[in-house]
Design an enzyme around this catalytic site. Structure first.
Site, short mmCIF file in Angstrom:
data_model
loop_
_atom_site.label_atom_id
_atom_site.label_comp_id
_atom_site.label_asym_id
_atom_site.label_seq_id
_atom_site.Cartn_x
_atom_site.Cartn_y
_atom_site.Cartn_z
CG ASP A 149 39.85 45.87 41.67
OD1 ASP A 149 39.64 44.67 41.96
OD2 ASP A 149 40.87 46.26 41.07
CG ASP A 181 44.65 46.23 39.84
OD1 ASP A 181 44.99 45.07 40.13
OD2 ASP A 181 43.63 46.78 40.29
#
Ligand SMILES: COc1ccc(CN)cc1O
Length: 329
Positions: free
Chosen positions: A33, A214
């Site tokens: 992430d 992201d």
């Protein structure tokens, strides 16, 4: 050191991408992430009622407890977890961090407990937003970057099939053309950048502005002007209160979307904007491009954009001059 690890879609909608990671002596499947900075895992310290069918990290067996250290994270979508902290060996592909802060969950929200594909997260944003107290900890990348051939990692994610995360090197066999670089603003702890002009079907649909890259967010969240201009070109689409975003007939033809970043135009192929039917078997589908009002006003280039591109998270110019590199796969 340098090397590559396989990144597999967690489900048929490419909701997230998971990679095998050895924490201590157990291999878990973790979601990499770039939008957060905690490496946390389901563990033997997680209540049995919340362990589900997850693989577990056993800190008592292989780690060194950081006595009194805690962590607590809440994500943009309201999910979250918290717990205690060990220092242990973490291996990703052939890359090893010998003393990585491994954050063992003592509680996790229901979405994580029930998501059997994901045993935790590897945060790859900047360590400035790591949540460990009383002493903030470093991300895996920050721990290994001085030992990597080059201080960078690349995301090579694909639609509906396995890709990779590569640490420490560029692989010219994984992209076409040249890599366009653009400056990163990491003042908020993210891989922040500026995206420019957009077009759909040869028509200008406005400029994007500040955004973050992201990998831990599924969809593409953009300013409402850009989003409404896109769906204006999708017959039968509407912004649904019922489903909380743009929907359209699953049979709709979805146009490609183009955006200028670092002086180069990148394209998301139209079919990637069909996220999934609003419910199983429905002929109404939910869009993979949605307004950034859904993400608290933040423009987020999630997996919908990232898959199909070669994205380099780069500190070769020094840790105070991070940059993003983008190329077509
Ligand atoms: C699998 O669920 C998640 C994965 C990653 C994040 C962080 N963006 C939040 C989640 O709820």
């Amino acid at each position: 050191q340098q090397g590559s690890v396989t990144a597999s879609p967690s489900d048929s909608m490419d909701d997230s991408y998971i990679c095998p990671v050895t924490t201590g002596s157990n291999t878990l499947h973790l979601d990499f992430d770039t939008g957060s900075s905690d490496l946390w895992v389901f563990s033997t310290d997680t209540p049995a009622s919340e362990q589900g069918s997850h693989s577990l990290y056993n800190g008592e067996a292989t780690g060194k407890l950081l006595s009194g250290y805690t962590w607590d994270i809440t994500y943009e979508d309201g999910s979250g977890s918290k717990g205690i902290v060990y220092s242990d060996k973490v291996v990703i592909g052939p890359v090893t961090a010998t003393s990585q802060a491994v954050e063992a969950a003592t509680s996790a929200s229901s979405g994580f407990v029930s998501d059997t594909s994901t045993d935790g997260l590897v945060g790859l944003a900047f360590s400035s937003i790591n949540t460990v107290e009383p002493q903030q900890q470093l991300t895996f990348f920050d721990n290994v970057k001085s030992s990597l051939a080059s201080p960078l990692f690349a995301a090579v994610l694909k639609h509906g099939k396995a890709g990779t995360y590569d640490f420490g090197y560029l692989d010219s066999s994984k992209y076409t053309g040249s890599i366009a670089y653009t400056a990163v603003d990491n003042s908020q702890g993210f891989w922040g950048f500026t995206a420019g002009a957009t077009t759909v079907g040869g028509k200008s649909t406005g400029s994007v502005g500040a955004a973050i890259m992201d990998t831990g967010t599924t969809l593409l969240y953009l300013p409402s002007k850009v989003v409404s201009a896109y769906y204006a070109q999708v017959k039968g689409s509407s912004n649904s209160n019922t489903y909380g975003g743009y929907i359209f007939p699953c049979s709709a033809t979805l146009p490609d979307w183009n955006v200028s970043i670092g002086g180069t135009t990148f394209t998301v192929t139209g079919s990637y904007f069909n996220y999934s039917p609003v419910s199983s078997g429905s002929s109404t589908c939910y869009g993979a491009m949605q307004p950034n009002s859904q993400t608290g006003g933040s423009t987020v280039f999630g997996d919908t954009f990232i898959k199909g591109h070669y994205i380099v998270f780069d500190q070769t110019q020094g840790s105070n001059s991070p940059r993003l590199g983008l190329a077509k796969q």
